[in-house]
Design a protein around this motif. Structure first.
Motif, mmCIF file in Angstrom:
data_model
loop_
_atom_site.group_PDB
_atom_site.id
_atom_site.type_symbol
_atom_site.label_atom_id
_atom_site.label_comp_id
_atom_site.label_asym_id
_atom_site.label_seq_id
_atom_site.Cartn_x
_atom_site.Cartn_y
_atom_site.Cartn_z
ATOM 1 N N PHE A 74 0.832 -1.198 0.000
ATOM 2 C CA PHE A 74 0.000 0.000 0.000
ATOM 3 C C PHE A 74 0.870 1.253 0.000
ATOM 4 C CE2 PHE A 74 -2.586 -3.296 1.842
ATOM 5 C CZ PHE A 74 -3.827 -3.068 1.280
ATOM 6 N N SER A 133 0.639 3.606 1.945
ATOM 7 C CA SER A 133 1.009 3.884 3.334
ATOM 8 C C SER A 133 1.873 2.768 3.911
ATOM 9 C CB SER A 133 -0.251 3.997 4.165
ATOM 10 O OG SER A 133 -0.959 2.772 4.091
ATOM 11 N N ALA A 189 1.358 0.198 5.245
ATOM 12 C CA ALA A 189 0.531 -0.676 6.090
ATOM 13 C C ALA A 189 1.361 -1.716 6.823
ATOM 14 C CB ALA A 189 -0.578 -1.339 5.268
ATOM 15 N N LEU A 190 2.474 -1.281 7.370
ATOM 16 C CA LEU A 190 3.219 -2.192 8.242
ATOM 17 C C LEU A 190 2.548 -2.209 9.597
ATOM 18 C CD1 LEU A 190 6.873 -1.225 7.355
ATOM 19 C CD2 LEU A 190 5.446 -3.032 6.409
ATOM 20 N N TRP A 191 2.575 -3.343 10.263
ATOM 21 C CA TRP A 191 1.921 -3.440 11.569
ATOM 22 C C TRP A 191 2.876 -2.966 12.647
ATOM 23 C CZ3 TRP A 191 1.580 -8.209 8.550
ATOM 24 C CH2 TRP A 191 0.438 -8.225 7.746
ATOM 25 N N PRO A 192 2.507 -1.895 13.305
ATOM 26 C CA PRO A 192 3.466 -1.272 14.237
ATOM 27 C C PRO A 192 3.758 -2.130 15.463
ATOM 28 C CG PRO A 192 1.325 -0.185 14.343
ATOM 29 C CD PRO A 192 1.252 -1.154 13.204
ATOM 30 N N HIS A 193 2.905 -3.120 15.736
ATOM 31 C CA HIS A 193 3.170 -3.922 16.928
ATOM 32 C C HIS A 193 4.062 -5.124 16.635
ATOM 33 C CE1 HIS A 193 -0.269 -5.604 14.877
ATOM 34 N NE2 HIS A 193 -0.196 -6.706 15.592
ATOM 35 N N MET A 194 4.560 -5.222 15.407
ATOM 36 C CA MET A 194 5.463 -6.332 15.089
ATOM 37 C C MET A 194 6.777 -5.743 14.588
ATOM 38 S SD MET A 194 2.978 -8.772 12.852
ATOM 39 C CE MET A 194 1.280 -9.097 13.288
ATOM 40 N N TYR A 249 4.532 -12.737 8.543
ATOM 41 C CA TYR A 249 3.097 -12.893 8.748
ATOM 42 C C TYR A 249 2.391 -13.722 7.666
ATOM 43 C CZ TYR A 249 -1.634 -11.602 10.151
ATOM 44 O OH TYR A 249 -2.943 -11.644 10.555
ATOM 45 N N PRO A 250 2.597 -13.430 6.398
ATOM 46 C CA PRO A 250 1.881 -14.211 5.381
ATOM 47 C C PRO A 250 2.228 -15.702 5.457
ATOM 48 C CG PRO A 250 2.896 -12.280 4.394
ATOM 49 C CD PRO A 250 3.420 -12.369 5.783
ATOM 50 N N ARG A 281 7.442 -8.276 2.524
ATOM 51 C CA ARG A 281 6.279 -8.982 3.043
ATOM 52 C C ARG A 281 5.439 -9.542 1.902
ATOM 53 N NH1 ARG A 281 2.319 -5.542 6.657
ATOM 54 N NH2 ARG A 281 1.810 -4.601 4.655
#
Ligand SMILES: Nc1ncnc2c1ncn2[C@@H]1O[C@H](COP(=O)(O)OP(=O)(O)OP(=O)(O)O)[C@@H](O)[C@H]1O
Ligand SMILES: Nc1ncnc2c1ncn2[C@@H]1O[C@H](COP(=O)(O)OP(=O)(O)OP(=O)(O)O)[C@@H](O)[C@H]1O
Ligand SMILES: [Mg+2]
Ligand SMILES: [Mg+2]
Lengths: 304, 338, 551, 338
Positions: free
Chosen positions: D85, D87, D89-94, D102-103, D150
């Motif tokens: 994306f 933005s 869209a990285l997950w800030p809690h990881m 993740y995938p 990712r």
């Protein structure tokens, strides 16, 4: 002599605990579960349970006989004529054995030690020096207060005019006895109508209050005990009633600071001799019949 | 038409210098670009001028009036300047006219005059007729112009712009460039604008102050910075080009063993900047191999690897095969000082 | 589809079921709809007076809360006032302390037997009615009690005002005060309305303060009128009480509606950006001192009075070295087994309620987000109702609902679980709100990226949405815990033997005239709450910013 | 290595068509740019392919598998594609490794293999060693590359990129262009990327789908779109250039009364596109007056006003005075069809 017993009571926490503890000490096989709340609220709870079809309580131990009269009339109480009630004034016991007095809680006058005028009787309270300084429990909140009102209006010559005079003199009628004690010991009001044991107990602890048994006499509630028709543990309930009426149970009441129902038990410290307490009578059945009228009369006088 | 003078201005956040020892004079009516990579302190410098930050040391003067110094700091609202934020910062609870009128209201100017001046300012940014619009109902370029009108409306002498074009698309950007140039011509205000886009700075400014790590790298006209960058940072940041090692001597400069036409001075091993337009393919000359070839429309941006391993960028009219061997001549180079 | 159904089911269980039961009790008699009771009730002077009093005290109380909370919100969120964080922390305490305790503390502070005023020789003479009794006092304490709500709401709004808006106004020639007045206040309008509406609704549902300050003078609000009706006439008047509850519900709904509309309709899309910070210059310290003084007056003086009361043997005994005693504490903490039990019961019930709601809140909020906007509004409103209604009303609804044995579960009645269920119903809105807000702030891309990575809905919920809103659900859980721990009115009718809560104990001591022991319990409760908050504050340093309302 | 086929796909939001009747086939291993101005429906089209939106009508197929049609829509998590994306869209809690892993976790792959494949993916984007970093501690370009890793880690056949370079600065952008090209070469995946920046599309894509108002304007190679735009919209959007009125006849095309070298076909009054690099200044030829001259570093972008009132853009090596009269010849022009 085993199983459990569910007690709904309006006794203060400490007293409820002490009563349950004493009973369980005597019958170790029986587990007493007690729920305590003010009489109206404990009744609300009971009624809600009833409405939902699953009343929980076995025994009721609440402030006044009028409520018991009502329950009895609805057939909600179990008659227990074989209760061991010897030594208790028969006038304090329901003739069918539906409920039994366990103690006498009288209502008199409390005053703050800072007060200059010391009341001697009910008549004093309508005098100008008491203007705006009287607190009294509301019969709408307190069962004892309703009986007190019924008793006073029935025995004093002025009847309800006495209450009208109180209202005209700025008396504040609201809440329960605890509120009156707080108001008087806190100095917000100098005088109050109140049940005996509260100010006597607090005065012993140093609270700036004194209790007066008015010269005209006092009203009294009997804190009756009754077994519910819907009780699950009827046998244990009977044991409990007998225990409360026994010498042992009555001594317990005295130790807790109440006037016991049995004449053969001594009064606790701080009380005059039993003979000096003039208890005014009232008609419980009439009180029940006129309950709503009385409350409305009161509401009208005090503009509630 | 105010001279802005910054003298040895530094600004620390904690122990980190956002701006370090910056001394620049922005002449009356100049149109200056503060240029530099992200985080180099451009915005901080602009905010120091506007009075939103106080310098840790140094002084800022507008003409002869001290604005910020060791003991004094004039509040932003007393500096009488206009500022346009990258976010435009239009107040969403006011319509276009109210946004533009705000600075006049704050100055207690009469209703009739406000109306007239707002109309004039909106006219200047070609937004006449938008007075009653909600700012939420405007496009990016329109918002930008409202923000500009708001800062023009007081007739201020100093206009500060923080990345004024960053949020606009290519076509709007070109249109706004024209508007800025036009406003500058008409108001004669001293304009300072922040950008990280060198092409914007080259196109718009008459002076560029190039910053890096909070320090001034070079100050000059766009042509100076493009043709004669003061150091490798400036050379790398402005325009396209390659920096190559060369040998400078009094009688000429050698690159890959061949003489090239190099401006500037230097001795011994130097670095030279070679712009793509100065490179010509030929049959002889410096040898190279095609490493990459990227279509740009007008031509192909081709990157060569030289024998030294260095890379050189040039534009070719056709796609060259990766790995093809070619020769080239360099018409012009600049010896990077220092 | 499925999440939406689940949410509707949850809302049905948590909100519609109890309220529906009440509505039936109020409006359906013998199986037919019958509004005569409602009309009769409305025709009564007492009802009309109570409605008026409720509106009056709640409204002016909300305004006062605004007057107290707003300046603090501004100073703490927007300036460099020293000790901001501490002041924000202290300002939240009134919310964490039960209203009854607050009222008790203030009465002890201002009455003729006030140990504190007595020591200063400023106590009113005996025979003077407590100045707090009646309308004025109720409004004043509503103001104090609900100032934190205003503070939290406004601060949330202020944090969204980008620095650019303020700086643009300053360079346009406005000084700080003009900026606050002409830019920040208008931008904040929806939050101001929401804050006032929230404070108003809290006032409508408040029982403790009008009970202690109004009932002695027969100044009744709807909440106390209900209580009095129940208390004097018993459950025979349940339908009547249900009617009164409906009235409260309607008033509360209007308040909630205003709040929702304010945050939606008037809401400006404010860009994210650096927060605003005004330099106060030489006003820094005077303002900090002023703030502390106000907090001291609002919080510490009454608490000190409460402590003083808890240290004398009987209410009305002046505090002196010779009367000083720890007996009340010994009595309630050591001798009465019920108090320790109550601490334990309140503790684990609140904790369970908080934990369950924190876990439930995330899927609920996700499901809510899927509903059609209209349905969503209604659902949110439904969830807020059990919170806005007086606890005693909810308690009655619970009794009506859960007395009869349920399939599988058996009867919840006379077990602690009925209290837990009531807590879940009452505080669901509290837990949901922060999660809802946080979820709305998660860029949808984060969830879409997970979907594109091959994660199904459940996995997305567990691995992405839940961790991201964890701080918010923790904050919600904290609010639930504090509220449930301090709660008196819900459990008053629901407790059973050995399942008493702190509120029940406090109330019955007060009712029995044992004000000193009640004060002792109140002091201990406040102590526990403060210690908990301090522990959380410590933990808060490791949590993301904004998790704890004061950080 | 999947063919993506869109057949008559439309997407309505309310009554507004974001995408209207789009039919395109994206061949196996192609690298396609969806290009167009803001709001033209690029993102919507990408989201339709990814499965985040359902088409109002039309069908989407991957190879022969129907992904979305009148009655069916495969959930995004079942489409087995990678998306990056704008933005990120990285997950800030990881941390970085957890984001990239993740995938694989979602596919239930074993721990050891995950570790190995994450390392390989990070290596591909030159981020080896960043495993334990928090994503908040990364620069824009690094985040972009994590997002790319990712989406690469599963070895997916379809990679979708939404404005992958929009948030990066010029230098990072150039570096990322190389990385994308490299990834494409190494994975052979079918890549679709959205951009509003024509130079990005020209440089990177092997096919461009140009959209406007939700409709396909032209599909073709970058060279086709640059040299032979299908209509004025494409001509105006891609590259720099001027659109002028001309007269076409079988024997040649006349512009301002002079013959010009025009490709394409047309009769009578036509519009021709003239690129700046096709214009030469001279002593004779079409007459014009300098209207604007803007420095770009390598040259001056000069805009002339012709006698007809039309404007013509060209690049000149020097600054010309505004108002100066000059002459020019046009070497090449394209007759815009339709
Ligand atoms: N309020 C602040 N507190 C702490 N550090 C700051 C603050 N404002 C800026 N900085 C730091 O100062 C440095 C310069 O920041 P500044 O915003 O001036 O950069 P910039 O050149 O405008 O960058 P960009 O192009 O990204 O906007 C950065 O390292 C930034 O992190
Ligand atoms: N969820 C939505 N609801 C309603 N309208 C939408 C939605 N998403 C997009 N649109 C509309 O569809 C049109 C196309 O939007 P889209 O986001 O695809 O454009 P885009 O080409 O990606 O633009 P940009 O370059 O600005 O990202 C726009 O008019 C947009 O407003
Ligand atoms: Mg900046
Ligand atoms: Mg888009």
């Amino acid at each position: 002599q085993e199983g459990k017993l569910v007690l709904y009571t309006s006794q203060p926490n400490t007293d409820a605990q002490a009563t349950a503890d004493a009973f369980m000490a005597k019958y170790p096989g029986i587990a007493v579960e007690w729920v305590r709340d003010g009489t109206p609220k404990i009744m609300a709870k009971f009624r809600a349970e009833l409405e939902a079809g699953a009343p929980q309580a076995d025994v009721l131990l609440i402030a006044d006989a009028v409520t018991m009269e009502g329950l009895k009339a609805e057939g909600l109480l179990l008659n227990f004529p074989e209760a061991k009630a010897e030594g208790i004034d028969p006038s304090l016991i329901d003739e069918d054995g539906a409920y039994f007095a366990t103690k006498l809680i009288t209502t008199g006058i409390v005053y703050n030690s800072a007060a200059t005028a010391i009341p001697a009787g009910w008549a004093d309270l309508v005098k100008p020096e008491y203007k705006d300084q009287l607190a009294m429990p509301s019969p709408l909140t307190s069962g004892a207060a309703l009986i007190h009102a019924v008793t006073l209006t029935g025995n004093l010559a002025e009847g309800w005019d006495y209450y009208s005079a109180l209202a005209a003199n700025g008396a504040q009628a609201s809440g329960g006895n605890g509120d009156v004690l707080t108001a008087v010991s806190g100095g917000e009001k100098l005088y109050g109508m109140i049940v005996d044991y509260l100010p006597i107990r607090e005065a012993a602890k140093g609270a700036p209050v004194k209790f007066v048994f008015p010269s005209e006499g006092v009203s009294a509630v009997t804190e009756p005990v009754a077994i519910l028709a819907s009780a699950q543990n009827t046998d244990n309930a009977k044991l409990f009633v007998d225990f409360l009426l026994s010498q042992e149970g009555q001594q317990l009441a005295s130790d807790m600071g109440y006037v016991p129902a049995r004449a053969d038990i001594a009064l606790p410290a701080g009380y005059p001799a039993r003979a000096d307490i003039k208890v005014l009578g009232y008609d419980a059945a009439a009180a029940l019949a006129n309950e709503t009228a009385n409350k409305e009369q009161f509401s009208e006088i005090f503009g509630q | 038409m105010t001279i802005i003078t910054l003298d040895a201005v530094s600004k620390q956040f904690g122990s980190n210098f956002a701006v370090r020892d910056v001394s620049v004079t922005l002449p009356k009516g100049s149109f200056t670009a503060l240029l530099g990579p992200s985080g180099c302190g451009k915005t901080t410098l602009l905010r120091l001028i506007a009075g939103f930050e106080q310098p840790t040391s140094g002084t800022i003067q507008f003409d002869t009036r001290l604005m910020a110094g060791p003991t004094l700091s004039v509040a932003p609202e007393k500096r009488d300047l206009g500022i346009v934020f990258q976010s435009y910062a239009l107040w969403p609870h006011m319509d276009v006219a109210a946004n533009v009128a705000y600075p006049l209201r704050a100055r207690g100017i009469g209703r009739a005059e406000i109306e007239q001046r707002v109309a004039r300012a909106l006219d200047m940014v070609s937004l006449a007729g938008f007075e009653q619009r909600s700012v939420d109902a405007l496009s990016g370029g329109q918002r930008q112009r409202v923000a500009l009108a708001r800062c023009l409306v007081t007739g201020t002498d100093i206009i500060l712009l923080d990345e004024p074009l960053a949020n606009l698309d290519v076509h709007l950007r070109a249109a706004m460039l024209d508007i800025f140039a036009d406003i500058h011509r008409r108001t004669g205000a001293t304009i300072v604008f922040v950008t990280h886009d060198q092409s914007e700075a080259l196109a718009l400014a008459d002076r560029i102050v190039m910053l890096d790590h909070g320090q001034v790298q070079q100050t000059g006209t766009p042509q100076q910075l493009y043709a004669e960058p003061a150091n490798a940072t400036v050379a790398g940041f402005i325009g396209r080009g390659s920096i190559l090692a060369a040998q400078a001597a009094t009688d000429g400069t050698l690159l890959a063993g061949r003489p090239i036409n190099a401006r500037g001075t230097g001795k011994g091993p130097v670095q030279v900047l070679v712009r793509p337009e100065a490179v010509r393919l030929g049959d002889t000359g410096i040898a190279g191999q095609v490493a990459r070839c990227r279509y740009t429309g007008a031509s192909y941006e081709t990157v060569l690897t030289l024998a030294s391993g260095e890379t050189l960028m040039l534009d070719t009219p056709n796609r060259l095969d990766i790995g093809a061997a070619i020769h080239l001549t360099i018409n012009d180079a600049w010896i990077i000082p220092g | 589809m499925l999440p939406a159904v689940l949410v509707l089911f949850a809302v049905g269980v948590l909100a519609v079921l109890p309220l529906g039961r009440l509505v039936t009790a109020a409006l359906v008699h013998d199986g037919v709809f019958d509004a005569t009771l409602l009309i009769q009730r409305l025709a009564r002077g007492a009802t009309q007076r109570a409605i008026l009093n409720t509106l009056d005290t709640s409204f002016f109380g909300a305004l006062l809360a605004l007057a107290i909370g707003a300046p603090f919100a501004f100073l703490i969120a927007l300036t460099d006032m020293p000790w901001r964080r501490m002041q924000g922390f202290l300002l939240l305490l009134p919310l964490m302390i039960a209203p009854q305790v607050t009222a008790l503390a203030w009465m002890h502070l201002l009455g003729p037997s006030s140990a504190l005023l007595g020591a200063l020789g400023m106590a009113p003479p005996p025979g003077t009615a407590n100045p707090l009794l009646g309308r004025g006092g109720i409004i004043a304490l509503f103001g104090v009690q609900h100032a934190p709500i205003v503070f939290i709401t406004l601060r949330a709004g202020l944090a969204l005002v980008p620095r650019d808006y303020v700086e643009a106004a300053r360079s346009a020639g406005s000084g700080p005060l003009a900026v606050v007045w002409r830019i920040i206040l208008p931008l904040l309008r929806p939050y101001l309305i929401a804050a006032v509406a929230l404070a108003f609704v809290s006032g409508v549902g408040n029982f403790g303060i009008p009970a202690l300050l109004g009932m002695p003078q027969n100044y009744l609000t709807l909440a106390t009128l209900i209580y009095q009706q129940l208390a004097s006439n018993g459950p025979a008047v349940l339908p009547q009480v249900a009617v009164l509850s409906l009235l409260i519900g309607v008033i509360a709904l209007v308040g909630v509606g205003v709040q929702v509309a304010a945050l939606r309709g008037g809401g400006f899309a404010m860009g994210r950006g650096m927060p605003v910070r005004f330099g106060l210059g030489r006003w820094r310290w005077p303002l900090a001192m002023g703030g502390l003084a106000v907090i001291g007056f609002m919080l510490f003086l009454p608490l000190v009075a409460l402590v003083a009361t808890s240290l004398v043997p009987a209410y009305g005994v002046p505090l002196s070295l010779s009367t000083l005693t720890g007996d009340n504490y010994v009595e309630v903490l050591v001798r009465q087994a019920s108090t320790a039990r109550a601490f334990f019961n309140s503790g684990y019930l609140s904790l369970l309620a908080a934990a369950l709601l924190a876990v439930l809140a995330v899927p609920m909020a996700l499901g809510l987000a899927r509903l059609r906007p209209g349905l969503r509004q209604v659902t949110n409103g439904a969830l807020e109702l059990p919170y806005a209604l007086p606890g005693i009303v909810l308690a009655i609804a619970c009794i009506l609902l859960f007395l009869r044995p349920l399939p599988l579960l058996g009867s919840l009645y006379a077990t602690p679980w009925i209290i837990l269920v009531a807590y879940l119903m009452r505080f669901a809105a509290l837990a949901l709100k922060p999660v809802d807000v946080a979820l709305a702030q998660i860029p949808p891309n984060l969830l879409e990226a997970a979907a594109a990575s091959g994660a199904g809905p459940l996995r997305r919920l567990v691995t992405i949405a839940a961790p991201l809103v964890a701080p918010a659900s923790a904050a919600g859980a904290l609010l639930v815990f504090m509220s449930a721990f301090n709660e008196l009115t819900v459990s008053a009718l629901l407790w059973s033997s050995r399942n008493e809560t702190l509120g029940v104990i406090l109330f019955s001591l007060e009712e029995a005239g044992l004000s000193t022991q009640a004060a002792a319990i109140a002091v201990v409760t406040v102590g526990v709450v403060v210690v908990l908050l301090l522990v959380l504050d410590r933990l808060g340093r490791r949590l993301p910013a904004g998790t704890l309302p004061w950080r």
